[in-house]
Write a protein that holds these residues in place. Sequence first.
Motif, PDB file in Angstrom:
ATOM      1  N   GLU A  57       0.859  -1.237  -0.081  1.00 21.93           N
ATOM      2  CA  GLU A  57      -0.117   0.194   0.007  1.00 21.93           C
ATOM      3  C   GLU A  57       0.936   1.123  -0.092  1.00 21.93           C
ATOM      4  OE1 GLU A  57      -3.788   1.082   2.243  1.00 21.93           O
ATOM      5  OE2 GLU A  57      -3.079  -0.905   3.228  1.00 21.93           O
ATOM      6  N   PHE A  58       0.276   2.245  -0.648  1.00 26.13           N
ATOM      7  CA  PHE A  58       1.020   3.465  -0.472  1.00 26.13           C
ATOM      8  C   PHE A  58      -0.040   4.639  -0.766  1.00 26.13           C
ATOM      9  CE2 PHE A  58       2.479   7.357  -3.336  1.00 26.13           C
ATOM     10  CZ  PHE A  58       3.337   7.887  -2.399  1.00 26.13           C
ATOM     11  N   ALA A  59      -0.131   5.625   0.220  1.00 24.53           N
ATOM     12  CA  ALA A  59      -0.954   6.897   0.188  1.00 24.53           C
ATOM     13  C   ALA A  59      -0.190   7.930   0.472  1.00 24.53           C
ATOM     14  CB  ALA A  59      -1.982   6.380   1.404  1.00 24.53           C
ATOM     15  N   MET A  60      -0.858   8.932  -0.156  1.00 29.25           N
ATOM     16  CA  MET A  60      -0.235  10.421   0.066  1.00 29.25           C
ATOM     17  C   MET A  60      -1.059  11.488  -0.098  1.00 29.25           C
ATOM     18  SD  MET A  60       3.420  11.512  -1.131  1.00 29.25           S
ATOM     19  CE  MET A  60       4.398  12.054   0.191  1.00 29.25           C
ATOM     20  N   GLN A  61      -1.058  12.767   0.217  1.00 24.96           N
ATOM     21  CA  GLN A  61      -1.919  13.707   0.106  1.00 24.96           C
ATOM     22  C   GLN A  61      -0.963  14.723  -0.852  1.00 24.96           C
ATOM     23  OE1 GLN A  61      -4.070  14.982   3.316  1.00 24.96           O
ATOM     24  NE2 GLN A  61      -4.153  17.127   2.778  1.00 24.96           N
ATOM     25  N   PHE A  62      -1.571  15.398  -1.918  1.00 23.80           N
ATOM     26  CA  PHE A  62      -0.852  16.259  -2.668  1.00 23.80           C
ATOM     27  C   PHE A  62      -1.393  17.797  -2.979  1.00 23.80           C
ATOM     28  CE2 PHE A  62       0.414  11.814  -4.134  1.00 23.80           C
ATOM     29  CZ  PHE A  62       1.775  12.073  -4.120  1.00 23.80           C
ATOM     30  N   THR A  63      -0.620  18.325  -3.172  1.00 25.59           N
ATOM     31  CA  THR A  63      -1.332  19.877  -3.525  1.00 25.59           C
ATOM     32  C   THR A  63      -2.179  19.889  -4.639  1.00 25.59           C
ATOM     33  OG1 THR A  63       0.663  20.742  -4.596  1.00 25.59           O
ATOM     34  CG2 THR A  63       0.349  21.045  -2.336  1.00 25.59           C
ATOM     35  N   SER A  64      -3.400  20.383  -4.558  1.00 29.30           N
ATOM     36  CA  SER A  64      -4.207  20.200  -6.030  1.00 29.30           C
ATOM     37  C   SER A  64      -3.522  21.267  -7.114  1.00 29.30           C
ATOM     38  CB  SER A  64      -5.716  20.575  -5.597  1.00 29.30           C
ATOM     39  OG  SER A  64      -6.362  20.348  -6.668  1.00 29.30           O
ATOM     40  N   THR A  65      -2.414  21.079  -7.660  1.00 31.48           N
ATOM     41  CA  THR A  65      -1.536  21.912  -8.524  1.00 31.48           C
ATOM     42  C   THR A  65      -1.057  21.003  -9.708  1.00 31.48           C
ATOM     43  OG1 THR A  65       0.417  21.894  -7.116  1.00 31.48           O
ATOM     44  CG2 THR A  65      -1.281  23.682  -6.748  1.00 31.48           C
ATOM     45  N   PRO A  66      -0.684  21.562 -10.637  1.00 33.87           N
ATOM     46  CA  PRO A  66      -0.296  20.525 -11.694  1.00 33.87           C
ATOM     47  C   PRO A  66       1.277  20.185 -11.135  1.00 33.87           C
ATOM     48  CG  PRO A  66      -0.852  22.640 -12.764  1.00 33.87           C
ATOM     49  CD  PRO A  66      -0.970  22.871 -11.439  1.00 33.87           C
ATOM     50  N   ARG A  67       2.100  20.686 -10.313  1.00 33.13           N
ATOM     51  CA  ARG A  67       3.176  20.155  -9.682  1.00 33.13           C
ATOM     52  C   ARG A  67       2.873  18.971  -8.673  1.00 33.13           C
ATOM     53  NH1 ARG A  67       7.530  23.514  -6.349  1.00 33.13           N
ATOM     54  NH2 ARG A  67       9.155  21.894  -6.076  1.00 33.13           N
ATOM     55  N   GLY A  68       1.678  19.154  -7.882  1.00 34.95           N
ATOM     56  CA  GLY A  68       1.272  18.006  -7.366  1.00 34.95           C
ATOM     57  C   GLY A  68       0.830  16.758  -7.871  1.00 34.95           C
ATOM     58  N   ALA A  69       0.189  17.183  -9.013  1.00 35.14           N
ATOM     59  CA  ALA A  69      -0.126  15.815 -10.115  1.00 35.14           C
ATOM     60  C   ALA A  69       1.091  15.132 -10.793  1.00 35.14           C
ATOM     61  CB  ALA A  69      -1.154  16.275 -11.456  1.00 35.14           C
ATOM     62  N   ARG A  70       2.258  16.030 -11.156  1.00 34.98           N
ATOM     63  CA  ARG A  70       3.301  15.388 -11.565  1.00 34.98           C
ATOM     64  C   ARG A  70       4.077  14.534 -10.428  1.00 34.98           C
ATOM     65  NH1 ARG A  70       3.949  20.565 -13.715  1.00 34.98           N
ATOM     66  NH2 ARG A  70       5.309  21.301 -12.282  1.00 34.98           N
ATOM     67  N   LEU A  71       3.957  15.036  -9.338  1.00 27.66           N
ATOM     68  CA  LEU A  71       4.599  14.314  -8.216  1.00 27.66           C
ATOM     69  C   LEU A  71       3.898  12.905  -7.892  1.00 27.66           C
ATOM     70  CD1 LEU A  71       6.771  14.168  -6.134  1.00 27.66           C
ATOM     71  CD2 LEU A  71       5.415  15.571  -4.524  1.00 27.66           C
ATOM     72  N   ALA A  72       2.483  12.984  -7.913  1.00 24.32           N
ATOM     73  CA  ALA A  72       1.864  11.896  -7.893  1.00 24.32           C
ATOM     74  C   ALA A  72       2.308  10.810  -8.748  1.00 24.32           C
ATOM     75  CB  ALA A  72       0.245  11.987  -7.826  1.00 24.32           C
ATOM     76  N   ARG A  73       2.124  11.400 -10.087  1.00 21.26           N
ATOM     77  CA  ARG A  73       2.759  10.254 -11.164  1.00 21.26           C
ATOM     78  C   ARG A  73       3.958   9.567 -10.923  1.00 21.26           C
ATOM     79  NH1 ARG A  73       5.907  11.067 -15.166  1.00 21.26           N
ATOM     80  NH2 ARG A  73       6.006  13.571 -15.025  1.00 21.26           N
ATOM     81  N   ARG A  74       4.938  10.658 -10.790  1.00 24.25           N
ATOM     82  CA  ARG A  74       6.152  10.028 -10.469  1.00 24.25           C
ATOM     83  C   ARG A  74       6.603   9.068  -9.229  1.00 24.25           C
ATOM     84  NH1 ARG A  74      10.675  14.486 -11.908  1.00 24.25           N
ATOM     85  NH2 ARG A  74      12.157  12.676 -11.914  1.00 24.25           N
ATOM     86  N   LEU A  75       5.789   9.283  -8.188  1.00 24.77           N
ATOM     87  CA  LEU A  75       5.931   8.554  -7.062  1.00 24.77           C
ATOM     88  C   LEU A  75       5.212   7.311  -7.297  1.00 24.77           C
ATOM     89  CD1 LEU A  75       5.421  10.933  -4.072  1.00 24.77           C
ATOM     90  CD2 LEU A  75       7.524   9.897  -4.789  1.00 24.77           C
ATOM     91  N   THR A  76       4.029   7.346  -8.291  1.00 24.32           N
ATOM     92  CA  THR A  76       3.499   5.935  -8.587  1.00 24.32           C
ATOM     93  C   THR A  76       4.595   5.093  -9.226  1.00 24.32           C
ATOM     94  OG1 THR A  76       1.223   7.197  -8.440  1.00 24.32           O
ATOM     95  CG2 THR A  76       1.617   5.134  -9.889  1.00 24.32           C
ATOM     96  N   SER A  77       5.183   5.750 -10.447  1.00 20.58           N
ATOM     97  CA  SER A  77       5.983   4.931 -10.774  1.00 20.58           C
ATOM     98  C   SER A  77       7.113   4.468  -9.981  1.00 20.58           C
ATOM     99  CB  SER A  77       6.640   5.509 -12.122  1.00 20.58           C
ATOM    100  OG  SER A  77       7.579   5.037 -12.768  1.00 20.58           O
ATOM    101  N   HIS A  78       7.659   5.201  -9.405  1.00 25.98           N
ATOM    102  CA  HIS A  78       8.807   4.678  -8.246  1.00 25.98           C
ATOM    103  C   HIS A  78       8.392   3.683  -7.278  1.00 25.98           C
ATOM    104  CE1 HIS A  78      11.876   7.688  -9.464  1.00 25.98           C
ATOM    105  NE2 HIS A  78      11.023   8.695  -9.147  1.00 25.98           N
ATOM    106  N   ARG A  79       7.161   3.958  -6.724  1.00 30.68           N
ATOM    107  CA  ARG A  79       6.554   2.832  -6.098  1.00 30.68           C
ATOM    108  C   ARG A  79       6.472   1.410  -6.552  1.00 30.68           C
ATOM    109  NH1 ARG A  79       7.386   2.626  -0.989  1.00 30.68           N
ATOM    110  NH2 ARG A  79       6.836   5.146  -0.937  1.00 30.68           N
ATOM    111  N   LEU A  80       5.807   1.396  -7.833  1.00 34.72           N
ATOM    112  CA  LEU A  80       5.643   0.378  -8.581  1.00 34.72           C
ATOM    113  C   LEU A  80       7.060  -0.311  -8.847  1.00 34.72           C
ATOM    114  CD1 LEU A  80       2.891   1.435 -11.326  1.00 34.72           C
ATOM    115  CD2 LEU A  80       2.341   0.084  -9.254  1.00 34.72           C
ATOM    116  N   HIS A  81       7.793   0.557  -9.339  1.00 34.75           N
ATOM    117  CA  HIS A  81       9.441  -0.057  -9.500  1.00 34.75           C
ATOM    118  C   HIS A  81       9.686  -0.888  -7.962  1.00 34.75           C
ATOM    119  CE1 HIS A  81      13.501  -0.314 -10.991  1.00 34.75           C
ATOM    120  NE2 HIS A  81      13.854  -0.076 -10.011  1.00 34.75           N
ATOM    121  N   ASP A  82       9.703  -0.380  -6.925  1.00 37.78           N
ATOM    122  CA  ASP A  82       9.850  -0.675  -5.608  1.00 37.78           C
ATOM    123  C   ASP A  82       9.447  -2.186  -5.450  1.00 37.78           C
ATOM    124  OD1 ASP A  82      11.797   1.228  -5.209  1.00 37.78           O
ATOM    125  OD2 ASP A  82      10.573   2.479  -3.931  1.00 37.78           O
ATOM    126  N   TRP A  83       8.139  -2.270  -5.905  1.00 40.18           N
ATOM    127  CA  TRP A  83       7.226  -3.492  -5.653  1.00 40.18           C
ATOM    128  C   TRP A  83       7.523  -4.624  -6.615  1.00 40.18           C
ATOM    129  CZ3 TRP A  83       2.067  -0.705  -4.991  1.00 40.18           C
ATOM    130  CH2 TRP A  83       1.730   0.157  -3.870  1.00 40.18           C
TER     131      TRP A  83
END
Length: 154
Positions: free
Chosen positions: A20-46
């Motif tokens: 499981e991975f859960a995180m809150q992000f700012t509702s901005t384009p930067r927050g959306a990019r960070l969510a995408r990048r952290l998803t890819s990193h987490r999947l790689h770790d898994w």
Amino acid sequence: MKSATPPQRHTAQQPALAREFAMQFTSTPRGARLARRLTSHRLHDWGLPYASPTNEMVTLITAELAANAVTHGHVPGRDFHLHLTFSEAEKVIRVEVTDTRSERLPAPNAPGTDAESDPGLLLIAALANDWGVTPRPAAPGKTVWTEFLLPHRR
């Protein structure tokens, strides 16, 4: 001579992990990019490498859900929430993105709704095995979720 620690016993079948991975992000384009990048990193770790089709597909869908949360679900001063789960036993990855706007609830596969006019939702419908929208029970908003079945590895 006896060892102070008992030998580890290996069972024939180890229980499959649920990650499981859960995180809150700012509702901005930067927050959306960070969510995408952290998803890819987490999947790689898994164990789902960056260049694998599964990592790329889940990351793409997460990017679309996060962008929709920022574009259509934005309320000033409110963040969006990402929740990923990976059930190895069921071979399912679930992505949930929650925002705080509830007046626009896309309906999966319903004629004449946002699902037909929003290319992002068409992309989600084409790539995910299942998806839907649920209202938040305790506060205003909605959760858009997707599920992906992993191919069986041989």
